[in-house]
Write a protein that holds these residues in place. Sequence first.
Motif, PDB file in Angstrom:
ATOM      1  N   HIS A 121       0.812  -1.210   0.000  1.00 12.61           N
ATOM      2  CA  HIS A 121       0.000   0.000   0.000  1.00 12.61           C
ATOM      3  C   HIS A 121       0.849   1.267   0.000  1.00 12.61           C
ATOM      4  N   GLY A 122       2.161   1.111  -0.120  1.00 10.57           N
ATOM      5  CA  GLY A 122       3.040   2.272  -0.131  1.00 10.57           C
ATOM      6  C   GLY A 122       3.343   2.835   1.240  1.00 10.57           C
ATOM      7  N   ARG A 123       3.008   2.083   2.295  1.00 12.40           N
ATOM      8  CA  ARG A 123       3.308   2.530   3.650  1.00 12.40           C
ATOM      9  C   ARG A 123       4.717   2.082   4.043  1.00 12.40           C
ATOM     10  N   CYS A 124       5.409   2.919   4.769  1.00  5.72           N
ATOM     11  CA  CYS A 124       6.742   2.569   5.246  1.00  5.72           C
ATOM     12  C   CYS A 124       6.610   1.601   6.420  1.00  5.72           C
ATOM     13  N   ILE A 125       7.212   0.426   6.304  1.00  4.19           N
ATOM     14  CA  ILE A 125       7.207  -0.543   7.399  1.00  4.19           C
ATOM     15  C   ILE A 125       8.322  -0.146   8.351  1.00  4.19           C
ATOM     16  N   ALA A 126       7.971   0.174   9.583  1.00  4.88           N
ATOM     17  CA  ALA A 126       8.952   0.847  10.424  1.00  4.88           C
ATOM     18  C   ALA A 126       8.872   0.473  11.896  1.00  4.88           C
ATOM     19  N   LEU A 127      10.015   0.619  12.545  1.00  3.55           N
ATOM     20  CA  LEU A 127      10.087   0.755  13.989  1.00  3.55           C
ATOM     21  C   LEU A 127      10.048   2.260  14.233  1.00  3.55           C
TER      22      LEU A 127
END
Length: 286
Positions: A121-127
């Motif tokens: 979905h174009g979201r940054c997968i992040a801590l």
Amino acid sequence: MPMLLIKGFYDVKGSQPDGDTVAFTADDPSQWSLVGGGLGRAVEHSATGRAKLRLDAIDALETHYGANRVHQPLRFAHAARDELLNWLGFTDVQRLPDESVTATTPETVPGFVLTRGSDVHGRCIALAGRGTAPGASGLEIDVDVTVLRTTVNHHLLTSGLVYPTFYRSLFTGLRVEMATAAKQAREAERGLWPSDVTTTGAKITGLASLTDDVVLLPKLFRRMVDYLQLSMPLTCVPAYLAGARDRYSILSTGERCVGLHRVVEVTNGQTLRMTHPPEDLLFEDA
């Protein structure tokens, strides 16, 4: 685990944050192009650098899933969302009935993200962290357990307000720490865990069971919401899950599986349960 560090600030006005998704604006918008080394899916962001974060290794109860905006029991869905925003530093959040944020105090809070990629979905997968970053923005740093414990991802698991949901891109050492945090929260009966029925069994008599009563792993909730739209008996769930073809490994056995029917069973025609706890599953990156 080397991860790209991006400095910026959280600004949630006009968005609909939940317990594992929040808006973040990079100080330098061009640094989003560095996520994943410039290869693969790009992080979608505005000209000012605002992007949506999908918090890695955790899954909060849904507040608005799908076109019909179906939710899970809101007591815990909202508790995770509120704890996320409070931990980041927002002391007052005003919302519309559709959960869109209209105002916050303060308007923004400084922070940073640690990432290795984005989702479909174009979201940054992040801590996600708050305050002073542990390194220079736009460069990779080594993320160990000490750094992990400074993130809201770890905090929410420790609080028992989210489920562990692991993907293969997360390094083993960090995953083990997150699994330990989740198990300790469950054993201490913190947050949602006293109400969780993921492995003990959820009685499903219709959509209202999922939205109002049953507290279970959000990934399974989403599959069940989609399934109930087909108006088929619960006994057909295993066949449906086989067709969905989720790919994952069972960590305790080393078995690689396709389809959640391998770890979900239906008894008495109404009761659904997973045969392994969430932290025992390692999903393939989508």
